[in-house]
Write a protein that holds these residues in place. Structure first.
Motif, mmCIF file in Angstrom:
data_model
loop_
_atom_site.group_PDB
_atom_site.id
_atom_site.type_symbol
_atom_site.label_atom_id
_atom_site.label_comp_id
_atom_site.label_asym_id
_atom_site.label_seq_id
_atom_site.Cartn_x
_atom_site.Cartn_y
_atom_site.Cartn_z
ATOM 1 N N LEU A 1 0.838 -1.195 0.000
ATOM 2 C CA LEU A 1 0.000 0.000 0.000
ATOM 3 C C LEU A 1 0.872 1.243 0.000
ATOM 4 N N ARG B 1 0.684 7.230 1.396
ATOM 5 C CA ARG B 1 -0.185 8.407 1.369
ATOM 6 C C ARG B 1 -1.482 8.066 0.649
ATOM 7 N N PRO B 2 -2.611 8.605 1.132
ATOM 8 C CA PRO B 2 -3.897 8.292 0.499
ATOM 9 C C PRO B 2 -4.002 8.885 -0.896
ATOM 10 N N ASP C 1 -6.768 4.217 -3.876
ATOM 11 C CA ASP C 1 -7.035 3.466 -2.648
ATOM 12 C C ASP C 1 -8.301 2.626 -2.757
ATOM 13 N N GLN D 1 -8.071 8.716 8.056
ATOM 14 C CA GLN D 1 -6.960 9.045 7.165
ATOM 15 C C GLN D 1 -6.982 8.243 5.862
ATOM 16 N N ARG D 2 -7.423 6.986 5.921
ATOM 17 C CA ARG D 2 -7.425 6.128 4.733
ATOM 18 C C ARG D 2 -8.856 5.677 4.418
ATOM 19 N N LEU E 1 -9.496 3.837 1.029
ATOM 20 C CA LEU E 1 -8.999 2.467 1.078
ATOM 21 C C LEU E 1 -9.980 1.577 1.845
ATOM 22 N N CYS E 2 -10.431 2.075 2.990
ATOM 23 C CA CYS E 2 -11.365 1.307 3.821
ATOM 24 C C CYS E 2 -12.722 1.173 3.137
ATOM 25 N N LEU F 1 -1.184 -1.830 6.134
ATOM 26 C CA LEU F 1 -1.054 -0.504 6.749
ATOM 27 C C LEU F 1 0.159 -0.455 7.678
ATOM 28 N N ASN G 1 1.465 3.393 8.143
ATOM 29 C CA ASN G 1 0.251 4.114 8.535
ATOM 30 C C ASN G 1 -0.256 3.698 9.906
#
Length: 270
Positions: free
Chosen positions: A10, A13-14, A18, A213-214, A217-218, A253, A258
């Motif tokens: 990964l 940085r977002p 993502d 923050q992500r 991605l989530c 992560l 992260n």
């Protein structure tokens, strides 16, 4: 035959990609399950329980969902309004099925989630499951069930906040369905990311920070789990894939920096 590490690579940085990386965790989890016999055996046990639970939930909603919608919005007499009513009924049925699955299944299968996650992390390398001890197992089981119930409550609170949208005629039901689905997707990611992080004694505040923050991605990962629930036969593997994928997300992560190293000590903190 050796396989590459299942830990996803990964970016630190977002970014817009993502979403696709999160969605790809579903396929990575499937691959790992089917090439790892212990994971496959445990996943098959989860699948059997899931199939029975989903079948019962489907029947209950088939019977009572029309009554619930009728309480919120009386079925119209005009054919065009009735067609819209049935469309809203289908959307509500789908959302309630997903919510019900995420309320019932994590609680029923809580004793199997940590073993699944530990087996997954062992395949990732740099981790050795602690030896079995009855006291530690019972304590971990109680903690797992308690945290699962707390996270389910968090899901229901979010849906309850959105529920008044149903009072807005016609568009309100659709808005609740769409926003409720997005909330459930993000919650799914948090639920299955929190499981390995809780096992490593991270505070839940750290899980919330990662979700903020992500979030793309989530959201991608949560959307993949959400969609999996609607694929016949494969949906019985819904929870094992989610647990394995959530553990891979945690390790990805961690590798990207992260997530800080786990505060737990001993084998779990390796």
């Amino acid at each position: 035959m050796t396989h590459p590490s299942p830990v996803p690579t990964l970016s630190a940085r977002p970014g817009p990609a993502d979403v696709f990386q999160g969605l790809g965790l579903i396929f990575r989890a499937w691959s790992l399950i089917f090439r790892t016999p212990p994971l496959l055996r445990l996943s098959a046990l989860c699948a059997a329980v899931t199939l029975v639970a989903l079948g019962g939930l489907f029947v209950l909603l088939w019977i009572y969902a029309p009554e619930l919608l009728g309480w919120l919005w009386t079925r119209p007499e005009e054919w065009y309004s009735r067609a819209l009513w049935y469309l809203v009924l289908v959307l509500m049925f789908l959302v309630l099925l997903v919510v019900g699955a995420n309320v019932v299944l994590p609680v029923v299968l809580a004793p199997l989630q940590d073993p699944l996650s530990e087996l997954t992390e062992e395949q990732c390398g740099g981790y050795t499951p602690p030896p079995f001890q009855l006291g530690s197992f019972l304590q971990g089981l109680a903690t797992s069930v308690g945290h699962t119930l707390a996270r389910v409550f968090f899901l229901l609170v979010g849906l309850a906040v959105l529920f008044p949208l149903n009072l807005v005629p016609v568009v309100g039901n659709t808005a609740w369905t769409v926003l409720g689905s997005l909330w459930t997707m993000l919650w799914l990611a948090g639920e299955h990311l929190a499981a390995p992080m809780t096992r490593h004694q991270y505070p839940f505040a750290e899980v919330r920070r990662v979700l903020r923050q992500r979030w793309l991605l989530c959201l991608g990962f949560g959307a993949g789990v959400y969609i999996l629930l609607w694929v016949p036969i494969l949906n019985s593997f819904f929870l094992p894939v989610a647990v394995v994928g959530g553990t891979l997300l945690y390790r990805g992560l961690l590798a990207a920096g992260n997530v800080p190293p786990p505060p737990s000590s001993g084998p779990a903190g390796k």
